[in-house]
Each structure stands twice: as structure tokens, then as C-alpha cells.
Design an enzyme around this catalytic site. Structure first.
Site, PDB file in Angstrom:
ATOM      1  N   GLN A  31      17.114  23.765  61.984  1.00 55.54           N
ATOM      2  CA  GLN A  31      16.767  24.904  63.488  1.00 55.54           C
ATOM      3  C   GLN A  31      15.505  25.612  63.315  1.00 55.54           C
ATOM      4  O   GLN A  31      14.730  25.462  62.221  1.00 55.54           O
ATOM      5  CB  GLN A  31      17.870  25.818  63.477  1.00 55.54           C
ATOM      6  CG  GLN A  31      17.999  26.612  62.039  1.00 55.54           C
ATOM      7  CD  GLN A  31      19.430  27.091  62.148  1.00 55.54           C
ATOM      8  OE1 GLN A  31      20.340  27.174  62.919  1.00 55.54           O
ATOM      9  NE2 GLN A  31      19.933  27.578  60.888  1.00 55.54           N
ATOM     10  N   HIS A  62      29.476  42.779  61.433  1.00 55.79           N
ATOM     11  CA  HIS A  62      29.407  42.384  59.938  1.00 55.79           C
ATOM     12  C   HIS A  62      30.700  43.213  59.226  1.00 55.79           C
ATOM     13  O   HIS A  62      31.693  42.638  58.455  1.00 55.79           O
ATOM     14  CB  HIS A  62      28.475  42.964  59.210  1.00 55.79           C
ATOM     15  CG  HIS A  62      27.325  41.684  59.482  1.00 55.79           C
ATOM     16  ND1 HIS A  62      25.958  42.153  59.887  1.00 55.79           N
ATOM     17  CD2 HIS A  62      27.100  40.477  59.392  1.00 55.79           C
ATOM     18  CE1 HIS A  62      25.144  41.011  59.858  1.00 55.79           C
ATOM     19  NE2 HIS A  62      26.073  40.002  59.786  1.00 55.79           N
ATOM     20  N   ASP A  86      22.274  35.732  56.910  1.00 53.42           N
ATOM     21  CA  ASP A  86      21.532  37.016  56.684  1.00 53.42           C
ATOM     22  C   ASP A  86      22.152  37.827  55.855  1.00 53.42           C
ATOM     23  O   ASP A  86      21.444  38.677  55.423  1.00 53.42           O
ATOM     24  CB  ASP A  86      21.601  37.737  58.219  1.00 53.42           C
ATOM     25  CG  ASP A  86      23.101  37.939  58.648  1.00 53.42           C
ATOM     26  OD1 ASP A  86      24.032  38.507  58.045  1.00 53.42           O
ATOM     27  OD2 ASP A  86      23.444  37.301  59.775  1.00 53.42           O
ATOM     28  N   GLU A 106      26.185  28.390  52.881  1.00 54.15           N
ATOM     29  CA  GLU A 106      25.068  28.564  53.869  1.00 54.15           C
ATOM     30  C   GLU A 106      24.323  27.393  53.960  1.00 54.15           C
ATOM     31  O   GLU A 106      23.880  27.037  53.048  1.00 54.15           O
ATOM     32  CB  GLU A 106      24.168  29.753  53.925  1.00 54.15           C
ATOM     33  CG  GLU A 106      22.769  29.881  54.829  1.00 54.15           C
ATOM     34  CD  GLU A 106      23.301  29.959  56.266  1.00 54.15           C
ATOM     35  OE1 GLU A 106      23.851  30.617  56.776  1.00 54.15           O
ATOM     36  OE2 GLU A 106      22.674  28.934  56.964  1.00 54.15           O
ATOM     37  N   ASP A 139      26.352  22.490  52.691  1.00 52.14           N
ATOM     38  CA  ASP A 139      27.314  22.378  53.894  1.00 52.14           C
ATOM     39  C   ASP A 139      28.536  22.735  53.883  1.00 52.14           C
ATOM     40  O   ASP A 139      29.406  22.301  53.002  1.00 52.14           O
ATOM     41  CB  ASP A 139      27.304  20.673  54.146  1.00 52.14           C
ATOM     42  CG  ASP A 139      28.031  20.411  55.268  1.00 52.14           C
ATOM     43  OD1 ASP A 139      28.591  21.177  56.170  1.00 52.14           O
ATOM     44  OD2 ASP A 139      27.999  19.255  55.805  1.00 52.14           O
ATOM     45  N   GLY A 140      28.758  23.764  54.527  1.00 53.36           N
ATOM     46  CA  GLY A 140      30.089  24.461  54.485  1.00 53.36           C
ATOM     47  C   GLY A 140      31.385  23.423  54.874  1.00 53.36           C
ATOM     48  O   GLY A 140      32.326  23.527  54.349  1.00 53.36           O
ATOM     49  N   ASP A 157      31.456  32.935  59.434  1.00 50.70           N
ATOM     50  CA  ASP A 157      30.289  33.652  60.068  1.00 50.70           C
ATOM     51  C   ASP A 157      29.161  32.604  60.566  1.00 50.70           C
ATOM     52  O   ASP A 157      28.271  32.344  59.847  1.00 50.70           O
ATOM     53  CB  ASP A 157      29.779  34.618  59.029  1.00 50.70           C
ATOM     54  CG  ASP A 157      28.719  35.259  59.531  1.00 50.70           C
ATOM     55  OD1 ASP A 157      28.558  35.514  60.762  1.00 50.70           O
ATOM     56  OD2 ASP A 157      28.158  36.222  58.951  1.00 50.70           O
ATOM     57  N   ASP A 160      26.365  29.367  66.844  1.00 53.88           N
ATOM     58  CA  ASP A 160      27.122  28.929  68.172  1.00 53.88           C
ATOM     59  C   ASP A 160      27.544  27.444  68.010  1.00 53.88           C
ATOM     60  O   ASP A 160      26.817  26.815  67.014  1.00 53.88           O
ATOM     61  CB  ASP A 160      26.197  28.890  69.449  1.00 53.88           C
ATOM     62  CG  ASP A 160      25.815  30.320  69.891  1.00 53.88           C
ATOM     63  OD1 ASP A 160      26.867  31.277  69.384  1.00 53.88           O
ATOM     64  OD2 ASP A 160      24.922  30.639  70.501  1.00 53.88           O
ATOM     65  N   PRO A 164      23.797  23.152  63.980  1.00 49.60           N
ATOM     66  CA  PRO A 164      24.691  23.332  62.793  1.00 49.60           C
ATOM     67  C   PRO A 164      26.065  23.622  62.623  1.00 49.60           C
ATOM     68  O   PRO A 164      26.947  23.251  61.884  1.00 49.60           O
ATOM     69  CB  PRO A 164      23.774  23.868  61.655  1.00 49.60           C
ATOM     70  CG  PRO A 164      22.544  24.460  62.524  1.00 49.60           C
ATOM     71  CD  PRO A 164      22.493  23.823  63.944  1.00 49.60           C
TER      72      PRO A 164
END
Lengths: 279, 279
Positions: A31, A62, A86, A106, A139-140, A157, A160, A164
Site C-alpha cells: 500500500q 485503541h 501503529d 502485522e 500475513d495475519g 485491528d 478497510d 491487504p
């Protein structure tokens, strides 16, 4: 020169902020990643043109994505965070004394690096290599499929469901989440806007209800997101946030409190009706 | 040609909608009045460039400003609405069987006329000359000062505290409201954004607390307003919305319900702290 940044939150709705300075701009494998300093929201992470998190309001998102599920569980020890590049979610999660280990997966290492450099408060737990936190860049979805440890709480978390994040809103993913949870485990996911993503919310609620005996939706006010209100969906094997006595926090929060833990699940009629249609 | 309309909600934050058609544009003695048809929000009333009400979300604002105070009172009969030129508040108020008379005092007749013509659902009770509703075009501040009847509930459905709405956010006005209420009366006012109008909210809460034994703040999600969340402040002589058993409605609502009646008063910590500072 006056710079403006507009996110087209829907095809017909734009949110515009004045930009003081672009701090970071890069393109990863996944991205476009930008960190801007804005007049209204302070520093803000923008992925593929979508406002993700800002210094102005990040604590609301959060705290609400972390403390609501964690206080529903009587003793969460092992927590998995999918996404959350983040660092704000692992920062809040690691504050819980019961939590012994927070694994974070992540997909985009460049997001983590940009946030560690330009969003120091949000990424605090990552920057300081918090002893409870174990970060994996990967990769989650694949991680979840292969998960060999069982978690008490999983927090999805994600961004959109375009790009990804897409595979994180599917029935197959929720099946893997179910399998990766202990027999009394629960999970939560950010599930977009109650005004602008109703078909998505209907679908994922149906999927989660088909797997988990308990499925609850809650809301939080988040100014940088479309419409300013945001949904979270909680799937649970045993503990129902509407019935448990939530654990009390022993640290200070800026948004979350024990009364909000209950009241955030009270939905306006239009949302109750949307979800009831898919029982 | 593609038309866009941007409201600068703060100096540094713009909300932009695509406009299909401008239905009405006029300048009254008090303000610039525009009704546009938009892609995102449907028809929308805009006063001096500020988004006031839209077909998309008007039910949230109008149900929450009307039913929360009206259900707190055990038997509201005589209600006064100050402002509310679009008619949505008197529409909701007149649905209560206990309510016998709704007086409405709106300063700007051109707003009423434009809404009767272009926002037919919102202005329904005005268009149909609802038997309970008595509309006066006049100054709400002057009316309140001279009020010779006593009300059970007063609803201050005003625009921003700039322009004609300014005098409705003053200690002097709240004194007149107090005098115009019965010994067990209560009032509510829309009191802007919990994110962007904190100094105003602090000041008016202090003013209302200096007059009314009970002062409570509640929140509702309203996409067209800055930040998407909106405050309402309730001042009451006797009934405390946190303690009364609210009356149940016997008609259908799209947002409001009995659980929201309680949960809307649960405030995030940052807002509790803002208000606590002014006790």
C-alpha cells in the site's frame, strides 16, 4: 502554499484537513503509506488515501478495541493482535496486569517503521520493545490458519476490507479465529461505519453468529472515520459482555470507563434492526 | 458539471458533499438559507454555510433532542420549542400522547417556509398544521423573557452560537428558561461538539449548574455535524434522567429506545473530566 488532504470517505463524502507537513511518504509491497502533520488532528497515518489513526483521537479507538474485550474476559493472559501496525492496540493491551504475552502480526513492516519514527506515543510499546510484546511481520491470515498456540483474546485491528485487509472479513478467517481461541476465548474486530458499511456489517455479523454462540456489536465515536461513529464486533465462546461483571482497570484511560463498557453495546434502533435481520 | 459543497466545520476541517441540485437559496433578515439535494445525505438545509439537518440523519437528532427530555418527565403536557425551524422537533414532540400543546418560536420565517416546501417529511407537523402545534415567528429570547405560561419541558433546538443563535447560550437566557418552567420542569439544548466546542460546553454547563439542581449531558452520533458526535445538555428542577424510570414510547422510532435513554448519558472520560472541572 496551503496544502489540503481530502479523504473520499464514500464516493460522495469528503473529509478535508489542512496539512502542515508531510513527514513520510512511501510505497510498500502492499500500500501507499503517508504520515502527515495536520492542523486539526495532529500527526496522522494515511494508508492508500484512507485516514487510519491520528494523535487527536487515537486513544478512543485503541482503548475501545482493547479494553472492551479484555475486560469481558476474566483473566486474559495470551493475546493476539492481527494488524495494528501503529502499535496503539498493543500499547493498551500490554497495560493489563493479567496479560503475559501479546503477539502481534502485522503484514506491512513499513507501516510499523513509519509509526515508530513519526507516531512515537501511539507506537510506544513497539519502540520500547515492551517485554510482553512479540511482533511478527507477516500475513495475519496465514498466521491464524497455522496458529499452534491458543489465545484468550484475539484483536483484529485491521484496515478497510479493500487491499491487504480484505481477507480478514471472511467466513474462512472467522473459522480460523474460532480454532485459535481457547474454549472460553473471545475476539473483536473493527467493523467499519454503522452508516456507510451496512451490507458488510450484516454479512460479517451473520458469519460470526454462525460460528460463535455470542456475537455483540458496540460503537465508539471516532471523528476521523466516516460519519464519526464506528462499529466493533465481538465474537465469544463463553463470556457475554452483556452479562459478565467486567474487570476494572487499575490504570488511567482517556476515553474508556466501566460504564462505557456496558453502554457502548446499546445500539440505536436502525442498527438493531439491521442486525436482527440476520439472526 | 459536478458541484461540491464544503462546510468548514472548524478552521481546519472541511466536510464536502456532492450536490445534485440546489433547490432553494435565499437571504433572510437573519441568515443565508440554502436547501440542496446531495448524493450522500439527500436533501439538506444549510444556514450560513453550516449543515443543519439532512434527510439522511435528521431522525437521530430530532428523536434524541425530543424523546430524552420528554421521557424523563412523567407527564409533559405543555412544551415550548425554541428554534427548530425545520419542524423535526415539533414532529417528534407532538407524537407524545401526554403532550397537549407544543408552542414553537422560530425567529426566521423563511427557514420554516423553505423547509415546508423542500423538506416535507421533516416539516410534516408544520405542513399539516398539527392540532397540538402553535407556531410563532419571533424572537425566542424575547418570548422566553415575557413567557406568561409555564411549561413542563422546553427544548432549545438552536443553530450554532454565532448569528441568531448566539443569545441562546447565555446565563441570562438560562435564567429566563428557569423562570418559564413549572416547579418540576426541565429543558434541553443542543450544545455542539464534544470535540470542537469544549470551551463553550464548559461555560454553558457552569451556567446551567448555577441555576438548575440537576444538569446532565448526553451524546448522540450525528454524521453531518463536526466530528460526528453531538452534545445535548439537560437542566432540570426535579427529575433526574439518571434516576427516573423513563416513560416508554407507544410509537415507532428509528434511533431512540429505552436503553439509549440511559446509555446516552454515559460519557467518555475526556468529557467527564471537562465537565467535572466546572462543578
Amino acid at each position: 502554499m496551503e496544502l489540503m488532504l481530502t479523504e473520499w470517505q464514500t464516493e460522495n463524502l469528503g473529509l478535508t484537513v489542512r496539512v502542515k507537513e508531510t513527514l513520510f511518504s512511501g510505497r510498500s509491497e502492499f500500500q501507499e503509506i503517508v504520515v502527515v502533520d495536520t492542523q486539526e488532528f495532529g500527526r496522522m497515518l494515511v494508508l492508500d488515501g484512507v485516514f487510519q489513526t491520528s494523535v487527536f483521537d487515537e486513544y478512543i479507538y485503541h482503548e475501545m478495541i482493547a479494553h472492551v474485550p479484555l475486560c469481558t474476559h476474566p483473566q486474559p493472559k495470551h493475546v493476539l493482535v492481527i494488524g495494528g501496525g501503529d502499535g496503539g492496540t498493543v500499547r493498551e493491551t500490554s497495560k493489563h496486569p493479567t496479560v503475559e504475552r501479546v503477539e502481534m502480526v502485522e503484514i506491512d513492516g513499513m507501516v510499523v517503521d513509519a509509526c515508530k519514527q513519526y507516531l512515537p506515543e501511539t507506537s510506544e510499546a513497539l519502540r520500547q520493545n515492551h517485554s510482553k510484546v512479540k511482533l511478527t511481520i507477516g500475513d495475519g491470515i496465514a498466521h491464524m490458519r497455522q496458529a499452534n498456540s491458543l489465545y484468550d483474546v484475539i484483536i483484529v485491528d485491521c484496515s478497510d476490507p479493500i487491499g491487504p485487509g480484505e481477507g480478514l472479513f471472511t467466513h474462512a478467517f472467522y473459522q480460523d479465529v474460532f480454532k485459535a481461541l481457547k474454549p472460553d476465548g473471545l475476539f473483536v474486530q473493527q467493523t467499519e461505519s454503522p452508516f456507510y458499511h451496512q451490507p458488510l456489517i450484516k454479512r460479517l455479523t451473520k458469519d460470526i453468529r454462525s460460528l460463535f454462540p455470542i456475537c455483540r456489536t458496540y460503537l465508539a465515536p471516532i471523528p476521523i472515520y466516516p460519519g464519526g461513529a464506528h462499529c466493533f464486533t465481538l465474537g465469544s465462546k463463553q463470556y457475554d459482555p452483556l452479562n459478565v461483571t467486567p474487570r476494572k482497570l487499575d490504570f488511567k484511560t482517556r476515553c474508556y470507563n466501566s460504564e462505557l463498557q456496558k453502554s457502548c453495546f446499546v445500539l440505536p434502533n436502525f442498527l438493531q434492526e439491521l442486525l436482527a435481520g440476520h439472526n
